[in-house]
Scaffold this motif. Structure first.
Motif, PDB file in Angstrom:
ATOM      1  N   ILE A  22       3.132  73.591  63.521  1.00 56.90           N
ATOM      2  CA  ILE A  22       3.796  72.298  63.724  1.00 56.90           C
ATOM      3  C   ILE A  22       3.009  71.191  63.035  1.00 56.90           C
ATOM      4  N   LEU A  23       1.687  71.227  63.174  1.00 58.90           N
ATOM      5  CA  LEU A  23       0.854  70.216  62.517  1.00 58.90           C
ATOM      6  C   LEU A  23       0.971  70.288  60.997  1.00 58.90           C
ATOM      7  N   ARG A  24       0.939  71.494  60.465  1.00 53.13           N
ATOM      8  CA  ARG A  24       1.076  71.657  58.999  1.00 53.13           C
ATOM      9  C   ARG A  24       2.418  71.106  58.524  1.00 53.13           C
ATOM     10  N   GLU A  25       3.475  71.430  59.268  1.00 53.75           N
ATOM     11  CA  GLU A  25       4.808  70.935  58.909  1.00 53.75           C
ATOM     12  C   GLU A  25       4.842  69.407  58.916  1.00 53.75           C
ATOM     13  N   LEU A  30       5.140  64.241  56.129  1.00 57.79           N
ATOM     14  CA  LEU A  30       4.632  62.891  55.882  1.00 57.79           C
ATOM     15  C   LEU A  30       4.037  62.740  54.478  1.00 57.79           C
ATOM     16  N   SER A  31       4.043  63.834  53.714  1.00 55.66           N
ATOM     17  CA  SER A  31       3.492  63.856  52.352  1.00 55.66           C
ATOM     18  C   SER A  31       2.049  63.360  52.317  1.00 55.66           C
ATOM     19  N   LEU A  32       1.273  63.784  53.305  1.00 51.24           N
ATOM     20  CA  LEU A  32      -0.119  63.356  53.380  1.00 51.24           C
ATOM     21  C   LEU A  32      -1.012  64.237  52.523  1.00 51.24           C
ATOM     22  N   ALA A  37      -4.766  62.907  55.760  1.00 51.83           N
ATOM     23  CA  ALA A  37      -4.556  63.651  57.011  1.00 51.83           C
ATOM     24  C   ALA A  37      -5.840  63.653  57.827  1.00 51.83           C
ATOM     25  N   GLY A  38      -6.960  63.827  57.176  1.00 49.67           N
ATOM     26  CA  GLY A  38      -8.245  63.814  57.861  1.00 49.67           C
ATOM     27  C   GLY A  38      -8.511  62.487  58.554  1.00 49.67           C
ATOM     28  N   LYS A  39      -8.157  61.405  57.874  1.00 45.83           N
ATOM     29  CA  LYS A  39      -8.347  60.079  58.488  1.00 45.83           C
ATOM     30  C   LYS A  39      -7.486  59.929  59.739  1.00 45.83           C
ATOM     31  N   LEU A  40      -6.222  60.327  59.634  1.00 43.33           N
ATOM     32  CA  LEU A  40      -5.330  60.223  60.796  1.00 43.33           C
ATOM     33  C   LEU A  40      -5.786  61.115  61.951  1.00 43.33           C
ATOM     34  N   VAL A  48      -9.492  69.987  57.906  1.00 44.99           N
ATOM     35  CA  VAL A  48      -8.125  69.839  57.375  1.00 44.99           C
ATOM     36  C   VAL A  48      -7.806  71.009  56.460  1.00 44.99           C
ATOM     37  N   SER A  49      -8.758  71.389  55.632  1.00 45.71           N
ATOM     38  CA  SER A  49      -8.542  72.523  54.738  1.00 45.71           C
ATOM     39  C   SER A  49      -8.259  73.800  55.536  1.00 45.71           C
ATOM     40  N   ASP A  50      -9.055  74.042  56.568  1.00 42.59           N
ATOM     41  CA  ASP A  50      -8.837  75.226  57.411  1.00 42.59           C
ATOM     42  C   ASP A  50      -7.449  75.191  58.043  1.00 42.59           C
ATOM     43  N   LEU A  51      -7.059  74.033  58.553  1.00 43.48           N
ATOM     44  CA  LEU A  51      -5.734  73.892  59.167  1.00 43.48           C
ATOM     45  C   LEU A  51      -4.632  74.190  58.159  1.00 43.48           C
ATOM     46  N   MET A  52      -4.719  73.572  57.001  1.00 40.89           N
ATOM     47  CA  MET A  52      -3.660  73.708  56.002  1.00 40.89           C
ATOM     48  C   MET A  52      -3.595  75.108  55.398  1.00 40.89           C
TER      49      MET A  52
END
Length: 94
Positions: A22-25, A30-32, A37-40, A48-52
């Motif tokens: 859901i987070l990746r989607e 949001l075209s981040l 994305a890391g800032k948010l 963020v890299s691991d998540l994506m």
């Protein structure tokens, strides 16, 4: 050190994996860029890299829920009951 992923209940793994999806989607919708994305998320670039890249095992469910909130994802939970064989369940825990 014990293998945490191996000992974690399947339902928690599945739930964590779904929240990471859901987070990746949302990040993609949001075209981040990863940096934004890391800032948010208030997360590091490696996080963020691991998540994506789908490396969900590095994140706790509470952390993913905090990130969901920071990305503006609202959620609620519902519960429903299914039949279970109590005697069988109790015997399995011995």
């Amino acid at each position: 050190m014990p293998n945490v992923k191996k000992n974690m209940p399947e339902v928690e793994l599945a739930t964590r994996h779904r929240w990471a999806e859901i987070l990746r989607e949302r990040i993609r919708d949001l075209s981040l860029k990863n940096k934004d994305a890391g800032k948010l998320l208030q997360a590091t670039a490696p996080q963020v890299s691991d998540l994506m890249h789908g490396r969900d095992q590095f994140f706790s469910l509470p952390q993913l829920l905090v990130w969901a909130d920071r990305l503006g994802i609202d959620f609620d939970f519902t519960a429903s009951y299914r039949p279970i064989n109590v005697e069988q369940k109790l015997a399995q825990t011995v």
